[in-house]
Design an enzyme around this catalytic site. Structure first.
Site, mmCIF file in Angstrom:
data_model
loop_
_atom_site.group_PDB
_atom_site.id
_atom_site.type_symbol
_atom_site.label_atom_id
_atom_site.label_comp_id
_atom_site.label_asym_id
_atom_site.label_seq_id
_atom_site.Cartn_x
_atom_site.Cartn_y
_atom_site.Cartn_z
ATOM 1 N N ASP A 194 58.837 -10.677 29.881
ATOM 2 C CA ASP A 194 58.688 -9.304 29.408
ATOM 3 C C ASP A 194 57.269 -8.836 29.722
ATOM 4 O O ASP A 194 56.331 -9.053 28.954
ATOM 5 C CB ASP A 194 58.961 -9.209 27.903
ATOM 6 C CG ASP A 194 59.025 -7.762 27.427
ATOM 7 O OD1 ASP A 194 58.450 -6.889 28.113
ATOM 8 O OD2 ASP A 194 59.654 -7.508 26.389
ATOM 9 N N HIS A 199 52.296 -4.634 25.463
ATOM 10 C CA HIS A 199 52.009 -5.820 24.666
ATOM 11 C C HIS A 199 50.751 -6.562 25.119
ATOM 12 O O HIS A 199 50.448 -7.638 24.591
ATOM 13 C CB HIS A 199 53.211 -6.764 24.719
ATOM 14 C CG HIS A 199 54.493 -6.087 24.364
ATOM 15 N ND1 HIS A 199 54.745 -5.590 23.108
ATOM 16 C CD2 HIS A 199 55.586 -5.773 25.111
ATOM 17 C CE1 HIS A 199 55.940 -5.017 23.090
ATOM 18 N NE2 HIS A 199 56.467 -5.114 24.296
ATOM 19 N N ILE A 214 50.896 -4.253 20.752
ATOM 20 C CA ILE A 214 51.741 -4.751 19.673
ATOM 21 C C ILE A 214 52.559 -5.944 20.166
ATOM 22 O O ILE A 214 52.686 -6.174 21.365
ATOM 23 C CB ILE A 214 52.691 -3.655 19.151
ATOM 24 C CG1 ILE A 214 53.641 -3.186 20.268
ATOM 25 C CG2 ILE A 214 51.888 -2.492 18.589
ATOM 26 C CD1 ILE A 214 54.701 -2.194 19.812
ATOM 27 N N GLY A 217 59.114 -7.013 20.181
ATOM 28 C CA GLY A 217 60.135 -7.136 19.152
ATOM 29 C C GLY A 217 60.934 -8.415 19.281
ATOM 30 O O GLY A 217 61.272 -9.061 18.288
#
Length: 294
Positions: A194, A199, A214, A217
């Site tokens: 990912d 991120h 962040i 998820g």
């Protein structure tokens, strides 16, 4: 409109060949916190319960590995579908469900078939639903259902889709545990495939409306399943049948997840889970979360 709903939902299924081995599994497990342990484990890197995730001679595969097997990710598959052309900065992961049809092998090859069953209109956003099914020579391995939330792409007059929410039981949790998210957790997790700069890149994160990068998820998703397996299922990954969640809030690297579990809720063979940010007064992280098990 960047999303052509008719084109996306009527497109021919797309197939991808997947391959993985023990190194991919180990990297994924490390990316969701394996080896870091808990306050109860003074030497987590050599704890036998952690070595099941990190040592090739003792390795088993957490079912959430299906979301990154083969170096891809479900979100990227949805964004590559015909009829879909959206700004990556407007994309958030809305929800995820993994159903495993048998235990995942430590190394394997599989064919993954992807479709877009629906695109929902939430007025100010669109939700792209992606289904990915993987099978190897011995038959079906897993089914992933992914909901991709795209800000600013709603209002096209489509179906709003389901909106039911799962209420928490009106009793104290049967089990509670905490998991620290390391400062470098997102940098490690993204090596499983990912590569969204949200991120890792502070400038990109600011463009997306966040003060700093962040956590993925799906990293919170995997860390939570590991905690449930270790705490409520005796460390036995093969007991997991399905695992679903709705991403309710962000996690910042360095924070601590509080994971509450209720056995047999919302029914037998199910563990209902609530995940909150312990450092932010219990701000929601994962909601409508259920682990189905044997």
């Amino acid at each position: 409109m960047p999303i052509d709903v008719a084109k996306a939902t009527s497109a021919e299924p797309r197939t991808t060949e997947l391959a993985w081995d023990h190194k991919d599994v180990q990297l994924y497990h490390l990316g969701i916190g394996a080896g870091a342990g808990t306050p109860e484990k003074p030497h987590p890197a050599t704890d036998p319960d952690e070595l099941r995730y990190t040592l090739e001679s003792a390795l088993h595969v957490l079912p959430s590995f299906a979301t990154v097997a083969g170096g891809g990710m479900a979100v990227a598959g949805g964004l590559a579908a015909p009829g879909i052309d959206v700004d990556l900065a407007a994309v958030l992961h809305g929800g995820q469900r993994v159903t495993v049809h048998r235990p995942l092998p430590v190394r394997g090859r599989a064919t993954q078939t992807s479709t877009v069953p629906a695109v929902y209109d939430k007025t100010k956003a669109a939700v792209i639903v992606l289904r990915s099914e993987a099978a190897d020579a011995d038959g079906p391995l897993w089914t992933c259902d992914t909901q991709i939330f795209v800000r600013g792409e709603g209002g096209f007059g489509g179906d709003r889709g389901p909106s039911a929410r799962l209420e928490l039981p009106e009793r104290a949790p049967d089990l509670t545990t905490e998991r620290l998210i390391r400062e470098d957790q997102a940098l490690l997790y993204r090596l499983s495939g990912d590569w969204n700069p949200l991120h890792a890149d502070p400038e990109f994160a600011r463009l997306a409306g966040f003060d700093r990068p962040i956590l993925h998820g799906l990293c919170s998703y995997g860390a939570t399943l590991k905690a449930v397996v270790d705490t409520a299922l005796g460390g036995d990954v093969t007991r997991v049948r399905a695992y679903a969640t709705r991403f309710a809030g962000v996690v910042l690297p360095g924070e601590t997840l509080r994971i509450d579990m209720w056995r047999d809720a919302p029914g037998p063979g199910r563990i209902q889970v609530s995940v909150t940010a312990a450092d932010r007064d219990g701000a929601p992280v994962l909601a409508d979360t259920v682990v189905e098990h044997s």
